[in-house]
Structures are given as C-alpha cells and as structure tokens.
Design an enzyme around this catalytic site. Structure first.
Site, PDB file in Angstrom:
ATOM      1  N   SER A 102       4.152  33.556  83.606  1.00 12.08           N
ATOM      2  CA  SER A 102       3.158  34.344  84.330  1.00 12.08           C
ATOM      3  C   SER A 102       1.877  33.525  84.531  1.00 12.08           C
ATOM      4  O   SER A 102       1.090  33.836  85.418  1.00 12.08           O
ATOM      5  CB  SER A 102       2.849  35.622  83.556  1.00 12.08           C
ATOM      6  OG  SER A 102       2.436  35.300  82.243  1.00 12.08           O
TER       7      SER A 102
ATOM      8  N   CYS B 266       8.296  32.819  79.823  1.00 16.02           N
ATOM      9  CA  CYS B 266       7.483  34.008  79.568  1.00 16.02           C
ATOM     10  C   CYS B 266       8.314  35.070  78.841  1.00 16.02           C
ATOM     11  O   CYS B 266       9.387  35.459  79.310  1.00 16.02           O
ATOM     12  CB  CYS B 266       7.024  34.555  80.922  1.00 16.02           C
ATOM     13  SG  CYS B 266       6.032  36.032  80.826  1.00 16.02           S
ATOM     14  N   ASN B 267       7.800  35.533  77.715  1.00 16.48           N
ATOM     15  CA  ASN B 267       8.515  36.566  76.964  1.00 16.48           C
ATOM     16  C   ASN B 267       8.593  37.877  77.730  1.00 16.48           C
ATOM     17  O   ASN B 267       9.621  38.560  77.720  1.00 16.48           O
ATOM     18  CB  ASN B 267       7.810  36.821  75.629  1.00 16.48           C
ATOM     19  CG  ASN B 267       8.237  35.821  74.581  1.00 16.48           C
ATOM     20  OD1 ASN B 267       9.254  35.992  73.927  1.00 16.48           O
ATOM     21  ND2 ASN B 267       7.473  34.758  74.439  1.00 16.48           N
TER      22      ASN B 267
ATOM     23  N   CYS C  75       5.256  35.610  72.188  1.00 17.09           N
ATOM     24  CA  CYS C  75       4.395  35.522  73.366  1.00 17.09           C
ATOM     25  C   CYS C  75       3.922  34.078  73.461  1.00 17.09           C
ATOM     26  O   CYS C  75       3.580  33.459  72.437  1.00 17.09           O
ATOM     27  CB  CYS C  75       3.206  36.473  73.226  1.00 17.09           C
ATOM     28  SG  CYS C  75       2.001  36.291  74.561  1.00 17.09           S
TER      29      CYS C  75
HETATM   30  N1  DGL Z   1       3.439  34.825  79.169  1.00 16.86           N
HETATM   31  C1  DGL Z   1       3.308  36.165  78.624  1.00 16.86           C
HETATM   32  C2  DGL Z   1       4.328  36.352  77.511  1.00 16.86           C
HETATM   33  O1  DGL Z   1       4.841  35.425  76.922  1.00 16.86           O
HETATM   34  C3  DGL Z   1       1.913  36.422  78.118  1.00 16.86           C
HETATM   35  C4  DGL Z   1       0.873  36.517  79.203  1.00 16.86           C
HETATM   36  C5  DGL Z   1       1.066  37.711  80.121  1.00 16.86           C
HETATM   37  O2  DGL Z   1       0.953  38.863  79.675  1.00 16.86           O
HETATM   38  O3  DGL Z   1       1.333  37.463  81.297  1.00 16.86           O
HETATM   39  O4  DGL Z   1       4.635  37.473  77.193  1.00 16.86           O
END
Ligand code: DGL
Length: 274
Positions: A12, A74-75, A193
């Site tokens: 993201s 991205c999680n 995350c």
């Molecule tokens: N990259 C997102 C994750 O690993 C965290 C940042 C977001 O909420 O976009 O969940």
C-alpha cells in the site's frame, strides 16, 4: 533486447520495503519492480471491496510490466484481497501467473517459535478483522491459540518518523498491555504489518524477555526462495539482471525520502498514474 520479467513486489505504500529489503538481499539475482500505492494508503481501515479493487488494479499493472510473479508484501492486502485474486481473478486474467502473500509463509513456521502455543498477532484493523492469521495458523497448527490486537496508531507513528520518539512509547506500551491482558502466556508475537519492525526496539522495552517478536522479512524471503526452487517453470520465466525499479502512485520525492528509512538505502522512484 531480451524482454524483462521481474518479480513484482506490492505494498500500500513504503512499509513493504521492510519485506522487500530481505527479499532483495536473499535473492539478488532477479529483476524486481516495487510498487507502493501511496496515493491511496493506508489500506488498513478500508473495506474488503476497496482493498480488493485497489490491489487488483496494481496486480494487473504488474502483469502489464511483464511480471509473472507478484508478492503482496502488504499484510492488509494479503489478508483481504489475495484469496479472491488467486481464486477468481487470476484464472481469468493470467492463469500462468502467480500472486503470493505474506500470511501463509508466516503461518507455516510459527509453530517453530512457540512453546506455550499462545501466539499474539499485531496488525492493522483490516488484517485483524479478516481473521486470516487465525485461520492460516490453525490450518497448520490446530493446537495454537491466536490472540489478535489491532494497533491503529502504529502505522502513522512510523510514517511520520516518530517510531523512535518518546511519543511512541505510550501507544507501544498500551497496545502490548492490551494484547497480553488477553493471555499472559503468550510467548510469540507476530509483527503482522509491514511498518511494525521499525517499532521493534521500543516493543522490547515493554515486553518480558521470554517473548519472541517475529518480523516477516526473512521469513517471506526464505519462503520465496523455497517456492522458486519447487517451481522451476516459474523460476525459468524470471529474468536475472539484478535490476530494481521503484514506483509510487504518489509523489516520487516523498517516496524516496521515506524509502531510506524502510529500505536502508537510497532509491530512485518514478510516479505512476494508474
Ligand atoms: N502495509 C500495511 C500492512 O502491512 C500497513 C499500512 C496500511 O495500512 O496501508 O498491513
């Protein structure tokens, strides 16, 4: 000139660079394209439909760039969009291409860490509410109990460069106490995350020494190396020039500044209009 077939790495925003850093170190021979959808980040609080729509749009862009394999670093995207993309979209769009996430590689090996069988998972609201970690971990280890806690303030703290400041202590301590209040026997905590590894040193301050913190970078990198070994048909499609390109859907300069923190070295980024 030979066409390029890089591995696509998606997030993201900047956070996925913590995962990509491990992937690029472990498998430096491949070509890579990293895309951060910064213009629409954070994904953490968005609905399933929105996360699926955004993630799919980015995956299609990777395919247009010639990437046969895309990793969702991205999680939140892995939790909320991956399954639908794998089951519904891929067969229609590009049946020979693959999209992989970060949850399964973590779930597969978490049993090696815990003795008490009580595992904590920290993530965004989207990741926690999806229940994906609980489902995946229990698929491999039915005897493990998963305790989850969303940490909505941690992503902004990291993105605004406050991860090392005294202000971060309050929210780090607060969320960790709330997690441990659910189950004091937790001995393993997954940082589910992309941003949380930057808060690791602070977390250690507020946790008993017997609790292990599990960051995903190396786990995902090892799992990808293993995947490529088991899938020569995919491995042979990838070009090996060691080239890396960075794209962001928002301001390139801003991306470059943040990237140094998350990736550990300077990068040059290009802005992309999807
Ligand atoms: N990259 C997102 C994750 O690993 C965290 C940042 C977001 O909420 O976009 O969940």
């Amino acid at each position: 000139m030979q066409a390029s077939h890089p591995i696509g790495v998606f997030d993201s925003g900047y956070g996925g660079l913590t995962v990509f850093k491990s992937i690029a170190a472990r498998l430096p021979q491949y070509d890579y394209i990293y895309l951060g959808d910064n213009a629409r980040a954070p994904y953490g609080n968005r609905t399933f439909e929105t996360i699926h729509e955004y993630t799919l749009q980015c995956v299609e862009w990777f395919f247009e760039q010639g990437c046969p394999l895309v990793i969702l670093a991205c999680n939140t995207a892995s939790a909320k969009a991956l399954r639908t993309i794998q089951q519904n979209d891929l067969p229609r769009l590009a049946p020979d291409n693959r999209v992989l996430g970060v949850i399964r590689p973590t779930a597969e090996i978490i049993g090696n860490y815990t003795k008490t069988k009580q595992v904590g998972v920290l993530g965004t609201k989207g990741t926690v509410n999806s229940g994906s970690y609980r489902m995946e971990i229990n698929h491999f280890f039915p005897d493990i109990t998963v305790h989850q806690k969303s940490c909505p303030m941690w992503v902004p703290l990291v993105e605004y460069g406050e991860y090392d400041s005294p202000g971060a202590d309050y929210f780090v301590q607060k969320y960790l106490e709330q997690l441990l209040a659910k189950e004091p026997d937790i001995d393993t905590i997954v940082l589910a995350c992309t941003h949380y590894p930057l808060l690791m040193e602070k977390m250690k301050k507020y946790l008993p020494g017997n609790i292990q913190l599990v960051a995903q970078g190396d786990i995902v990198a090892n799992s990808l190396a293993d995947y490529l070994q088991r899938h020569p048909e995919m491995e042979q499609r990838l070009t090996k020039g060691g080239n890396i390109s960075f794209y962001t859907t928002d301001n390139a300069k801003d991306f470059e500044e943040h990237a140094t923190v998350f990736f550990g070295r300077e990068v040059v980024a290009t802005q992309l209009h999807l």
